[in-house]
Design a protein around this motif. Sequence first.
Motif, PDB file in Angstrom:
ATOM      1  N   ILE A 267      -5.255  -0.779  -5.891  1.00 12.07           N
ATOM      2  CA  ILE A 267      -4.653  -2.022  -5.390  1.00 12.07           C
ATOM      3  C   ILE A 267      -3.140  -1.981  -5.578  1.00 12.07           C
ATOM      4  O   ILE A 267      -2.365  -2.275  -4.659  1.00 12.07           O
ATOM      5  CB  ILE A 267      -5.248  -3.243  -6.123  1.00 12.07           C
ATOM      6  N   LEU A 268      -2.720  -1.582  -6.769  1.00 14.54           N
ATOM      7  CA  LEU A 268      -1.281  -1.631  -7.052  1.00 14.54           C
ATOM      8  C   LEU A 268      -0.514  -0.572  -6.268  1.00 14.54           C
ATOM      9  O   LEU A 268       0.595  -0.837  -5.787  1.00 14.54           O
ATOM     10  CB  LEU A 268      -1.035  -1.470  -8.549  1.00 14.54           C
ATOM     11  N   THR A 269      -1.080   0.623  -6.109  1.00 21.93           N
ATOM     12  CA  THR A 269      -0.333   1.621  -5.333  1.00 21.93           C
ATOM     13  C   THR A 269      -0.265   1.216  -3.867  1.00 21.93           C
ATOM     14  O   THR A 269       0.750   1.464  -3.214  1.00 21.93           O
ATOM     15  CB  THR A 269      -0.944   3.028  -5.446  1.00 21.93           C
ATOM     16  N   GLU A 270      -1.320   0.586  -3.385  1.00 22.65           N
ATOM     17  CA  GLU A 270      -1.251   0.155  -1.977  1.00 22.65           C
ATOM     18  C   GLU A 270      -0.248  -0.983  -1.815  1.00 22.65           C
ATOM     19  O   GLU A 270       0.494  -1.026  -0.829  1.00 22.65           O
ATOM     20  CB  GLU A 270      -2.622  -0.273  -1.460  1.00 22.65           C
ATOM     21  N   LEU A 271      -0.192  -1.887  -2.782  1.00 21.20           N
ATOM     22  CA  LEU A 271       0.841  -2.931  -2.733  1.00 21.20           C
ATOM     23  C   LEU A 271       2.217  -2.286  -2.755  1.00 21.20           C
ATOM     24  O   LEU A 271       3.136  -2.682  -2.040  1.00 21.20           O
ATOM     25  CB  LEU A 271       0.695  -3.886  -3.922  1.00 21.20           C
ATOM     26  N   SER A 272       2.344  -1.278  -3.586  1.00 17.34           N
ATOM     27  CA  SER A 272       3.593  -0.562  -3.712  1.00 17.34           C
ATOM     28  C   SER A 272       3.967   0.101  -2.387  1.00 17.34           C
ATOM     29  O   SER A 272       5.131   0.114  -1.986  1.00 17.34           O
ATOM     30  CB  SER A 272       3.398   0.499  -4.789  1.00 17.34           C
ATOM     31  N   ARG A 273       2.953   0.628  -1.719  1.00 19.77           N
ATOM     32  CA  ARG A 273       3.204   1.270  -0.419  1.00 19.77           C
ATOM     33  C   ARG A 273       3.720   0.228   0.576  1.00 19.77           C
ATOM     34  O   ARG A 273       4.664   0.482   1.321  1.00 19.77           O
ATOM     35  CB  ARG A 273       1.910   1.898   0.096  1.00 19.77           C
ATOM     36  N   ILE A 274       3.093  -0.953   0.563  1.00 21.59           N
ATOM     37  CA  ILE A 274       3.558  -1.994   1.493  1.00 21.59           C
ATOM     38  C   ILE A 274       4.996  -2.376   1.152  1.00 21.59           C
ATOM     39  O   ILE A 274       5.848  -2.504   2.041  1.00 21.59           O
ATOM     40  CB  ILE A 274       2.635  -3.224   1.443  1.00 21.59           C
TER      41      ILE A 274
END
Lengths: 330, 409
Positions: free
Chosen positions: B119-126
Amino acid sequence: MLVEWIIKSVVIVLFMTAGFAYVTLYERRLLARMQTRIGPNRAGPFGLLQPVADGIKLIFKEELVPHNADKLIFTLAPVITVIPALIITAVIPWGDTLTIGGTKITLYLTDVNIGILYLMAVTSISVYGITLAGWSSNNKYALLGGLRATAQMISYELALGLSFVGPILIAGSMSLLDIVKAQSSIPFILLQPAGFIIFFLASLAEVNRAPFDMPEAEQELTAGYHVEYSGMKFALFFMAEYIKLIAVAMIGSTLFLGGYQGPFVDQFPILGPVYLFAKVIIWLGVFIWLRATLPRIRYDRLMAFGWKIMFPIALLNVLVTAVVLVLVGG
Amino acid sequence: MSDVREVTLEELRHLVSERALSGETMLLNMGPQHPSTHGVLRLLLELDGEIVVNCIPDIGFLHTGVEKNMEAKTYQKAEVMTDRLDYLYNIGNNLVYSMAVEKLVNLDVPPRAQAIRVILTELSRIASHLIWLGTSALDLAAMSVFLYGMREREYILDIFELVSGQRMMTTYVRPGGLWRDVPVEFEDAVRNFLKIMPKRLDEYEALLTKNELFLDRTKGIGIISKEDCLAYGLSGPILRAAGMAYDLRKARPYSGYEQYDFDIPTQTDSDIYARYLVRVEEMRQSLRIIRQALDTLPFGPVRSNNYKFVPPPRSEIGTSMEALIHHFKLWTEGFSAPKEYVHAAVESPRGELGVYLEGDGGPKPLRVHYRTPTFVNLQALPLLTRGHFVADVVGIIGSIDIVLGDADR
């Protein structure tokens, strides 16, 4: 008569310089509003003293001249840019004749019978300032900015000039006062929609506004022609740019939106400047809106657009207008 | 300083063409202080009028010696340095380093920690893509998109602050799991973001995707063939925009990415516009992954219970002698890792982010090396920019999505 002229000149110059200051504020606040920001609101109520603060800051800044710059031209360039911008509005009528206590006061500085030629001549001068600034700075970015400015102005001046021809033909006069009076029943934007669009686009290019702000192009040329300028010299370029912005909005309103014409202006001539002012504000708002929205067009595309699309359409517009006028007017 | 090599001008002449030496073309120094070089990239441009004949990228202005510094710290402490590499993908930097350490010492990560990492890496990607969207649009002078992107990024940074106490330098992902479990507000905050973001993405697209001026500035510019991409080792959205569906999240799944259903967006035009479309679609796919991960978020511990490598929870220290000893050992001496080397890689917003980690038997790494996507992708810049206008160079730099902290470690 002379005294009246002097007073009016002073009023116009003061109005334009104060206008410049507040257009910057207007732009910053409106742009901020469009970009979910607040904008400058600390200096004075609603940030109204921000331009004053900026001005004071710029006056007290050190003025640097690059070591290998051509000092005379480097100093002269901002002046060459700013003076045409200041004198451009001399021929624009702010209103009709006002009668105060029996004295008739005309709400314009002068009504030259070749007003439009004057406008074109004066606007063309300021490009020298930009080119010379770019050249004399001895900086490659500035040079590129100056070159772009020259190329851009040449491509747009023609279309701009041709877009003036429509109103001239319909009004049958080159005097701006006559053109405004000819629009008392119907503004020329309805008779000359193509001419209006061409004027609008060409004037954006003329005053180097987004999306045609190539000579500055912050992201590419850092600041273009004024990259080496600092302090008040820098401010003069900005002053010229914003005064020209107001001037272009005034010219556009005069030629296509009926200038000072509006409801009840015949009974109360004092309303004239108010209407003109309102139209200018709207016009400037559109300029700012465009800046917030559009990406910059590329330099070569701008040239192609100017020569291959705008110029032929402008010519066609002149032809059609002339033919229709001959047929209708008999 | 005797090993500083002096280079004469003669030796550098081959970098520019013959015409530059005769003064026929102009050499323009772009950067390191230039608004569109995204930090401190320096480009030496050889210009014929406004057309780029040659472009020589010069990196190293942000070199901080992070990799070397990490060798002087224990495995846990070295992790703090990794946040500073790619400053737009901090959690991913933590993650790839933690994955390497976990591989080196054979640590298991509980499923809840895996899901939160995703979840956090995908948020980071966004967040990273939002910065890219804003800055690359700003490079083309569409300035409002930048501020809109910043507005949405704020939601993500707030979530990071919620879980770790820091907006950017989180050091939240630790070897063996996470620093601590997410707070109760976490789920609502992420769901709120998931609700807002799709509409906002549509807004950006309304501003750019069909904008004639934007199309004019991006279509057919900065084209690179798939073969060249592979030859230069380019990865990430550039490669996917060239038509190759290569994404480490699918190719070599980590952190449980194989459980989630998502697509790898690809385009075939390989120009700036194709990269734009790929990245915008990637943001939508990231939202999809986050939604799935949040819906299936398992309960349980977020840290491995192997206290040789993971500090025991605070509550146990007061009651268990063993826990106190572990705690003391871990924070004074650190844990020892075997004399082996491992490699771990994740898909960063810019491409393949790999880390090579070599242990020397003691508590400090012998060598840490990051294979950073920006560094590799920047190689292609001369190829991409040749023959284009100066105005397009800034667009192309934007489309590579460089982060100089990532290039100069």
